[in-house]
Design a protein around this motif. Structure first.
Motif, short mmCIF file in Angstrom:
data_model
loop_
_atom_site.label_atom_id
_atom_site.label_comp_id
_atom_site.label_asym_id
_atom_site.label_seq_id
_atom_site.Cartn_x
_atom_site.Cartn_y
_atom_site.Cartn_z
N VAL A 129 0.86 -1.18 0.00
CA VAL A 129 0.00 0.00 0.00
C VAL A 129 0.89 1.23 0.00
CG1 VAL A 129 -1.79 1.28 1.22
CG2 VAL A 129 -1.78 -1.23 1.31
N VAL A 130 0.62 2.14 -0.92
CA VAL A 130 1.36 3.40 -1.00
C VAL A 130 0.37 4.54 -0.84
CG1 VAL A 130 2.90 4.82 -2.40
CG2 VAL A 130 2.99 2.32 -2.60
N PHE A 131 0.75 5.53 -0.03
CA PHE A 131 -0.06 6.73 0.14
C PHE A 131 0.70 7.93 -0.42
CE2 PHE A 131 -1.49 3.98 3.59
CZ PHE A 131 -2.86 4.13 3.56
N THR A 132 0.02 8.73 -1.25
CA THR A 132 0.58 10.03 -1.61
C THR A 132 0.29 10.99 -0.48
OG1 THR A 132 0.30 9.66 -3.99
CG2 THR A 132 0.59 11.93 -3.26
N SER A 133 1.31 11.31 0.28
CA SER A 133 1.20 12.29 1.33
C SER A 133 1.66 13.63 0.75
CB SER A 133 2.05 11.87 2.54
OG SER A 133 1.97 12.81 3.58
N ILE A 170 2.70 -7.54 4.24
CA ILE A 170 2.17 -6.42 3.47
C ILE A 170 3.00 -5.18 3.79
CG2 ILE A 170 0.18 -4.92 3.07
CD1 ILE A 170 -1.59 -7.35 3.77
N LYS A 171 3.50 -4.52 2.76
CA LYS A 171 4.37 -3.36 2.93
C LYS A 171 3.60 -2.06 2.75
CE LYS A 171 8.27 -6.09 1.27
NZ LYS A 171 9.33 -6.27 0.25
N VAL A 172 4.09 -1.01 3.40
CA VAL A 172 3.43 0.30 3.38
C VAL A 172 4.48 1.38 3.17
CG1 VAL A 172 1.97 1.94 4.63
CG2 VAL A 172 1.62 -0.53 4.94
N GLN A 173 4.16 2.35 2.32
CA GLN A 173 5.06 3.47 2.04
C GLN A 173 4.26 4.76 1.92
OE1 GLN A 173 6.95 1.91 -1.62
NE2 GLN A 173 8.90 2.53 -0.71
N THR A 174 4.95 5.88 2.09
CA THR A 174 4.40 7.17 1.73
C THR A 174 5.32 7.83 0.70
OG1 THR A 174 5.55 8.56 3.38
CG2 THR A 174 3.50 7.48 4.07
N ILE A 175 4.71 8.66 -0.14
CA ILE A 175 5.45 9.51 -1.06
C ILE A 175 5.09 10.94 -0.71
CG2 ILE A 175 5.81 10.18 -3.47
CD1 ILE A 175 5.09 7.35 -4.28
N ASN A 176 6.10 11.79 -0.53
CA ASN A 176 5.89 13.15 -0.01
C ASN A 176 6.44 14.19 -0.98
OD1 ASN A 176 6.30 11.08 2.23
ND2 ASN A 176 5.45 12.77 3.40
#
Length: 267
Positions: A129-133, A170-176
């Motif tokens: 799961v990737v979130f655009t922060s 399950i991996k998690v990331q943010t992009i800032n």
């Protein structure tokens, strides 16, 4: 190995450009857009580019049927990229706009994510799961407080999810991203002027407009988005990488300095 990647908010800006780039790199893309009129033009663009691995669907996060349908699709990476922003002084902004901003940027992406990861866990699938922060998820400039507070919330949610979902693979990331010139920040700035009035608010329209215009006139307010798009194309499908991804490096350094200075901030 090619992955299948679901991208929300792929109808414009970072989402559209990165979705196309990811597909060009050989991954299967489910590019979702907010409204139906965006579907056919993006399908036509993908066809012109010869991208047979590029699927376009509508996913309006405010439509529970759209969310339920998306949770049935099979994919390896969920990229929560869709978002909306409210600007203006937080001490005067109408509270219903604050609630709506949280609904679109926090509650609905979380709802989508919950259904997806619960399905993955039930099926023993190891996804990501990737979130655009935003750079604004790590500091708060005046008159952007409502929007960046939603990104602060996403930062906390993503950090909790990383710990909670790690045992399931399950991996998690943010992009800032920094303040890249995609039109997103500029139109967000305009949003305050649909409710701000000189006859009823203490903050004056001309004063707020000048503050926004002065920022967008600086190099930091008009960065070429290609740098961020290229990074997204690499980050989103990757099996490994940093949890938080701030681009460009100059903004990462600025945020680290800001966070350090917060410990000595005086009232």
């Amino acid at each position: 190995m090619p992955k299948t990647i679901l991208i929300t908010g792929a109808g414009s800006g970072f989402g559209e450009a990165a979705a196309i780039g990811i597909a060009k790199n050989g991954h299967n893309v489910i590019a979702t857009v907010q409204v139906s009129p965006q579907v056919m033009p993006l399908r036509a663009k993908a066809k012109e580019l010869g991208l047979s691995n590029f699927r376009v669907e509508r996913l309006d996060l405010t439509d529970p049927y759209d969310i339920a349908q998306a949770q049935t699709w099979d994919f390896d990476v969920l990229w929560n990229n869709a978002g909306q922003g409210e600007s203006g002084p937080v001490w005067e902004i109408p509270i219903d706009l604050v609630r709506r901003n949280y609904e679109i940027n926090v509650f609905l992406p979380l709802l989508l994510t919950q259904g997806v990861v619960q399905k993955w866990i039930a099926n023993k699938k190891k996804g990501k799961v990737v979130f655009t922060s935003s750079m604004g998820g790590l500091f708060t400039p005046a008159n952007w407080g409502t929007y960046v507070s939603t990104k602060h919330a996403l930062e906390s949610i993503a950090e909790a999810l990383q710990q909670e979902l790690s045992p399931y693979g399950i991996k998690v990331q943010t992009i800032n991203p920094g303040a890249y010139y995609t039109g997103y920040n500029e139109t967000m700035a305009d949003n305050a002027f649909r409710w701000l009035g000189d006859s009823k608010n203490f903050t004056k329209r001309a004063e707020l407009r000048k503050g926004f215009d002065d920022f967008f006139a600086t190099p930091e307010g008009r960065m070429d988005p290609r740098e961020m798009i290229d990074c997204m194309i690499e980050i989103v499908p990757a099996d490994t990488g940093k949890f938080r991804n701030v681009v460009p490096k100059a903004i990462e350094d600025m945020l680290k300095t800001h966070q350090q200075q917060a410990w000595s901030n005086q009232i």
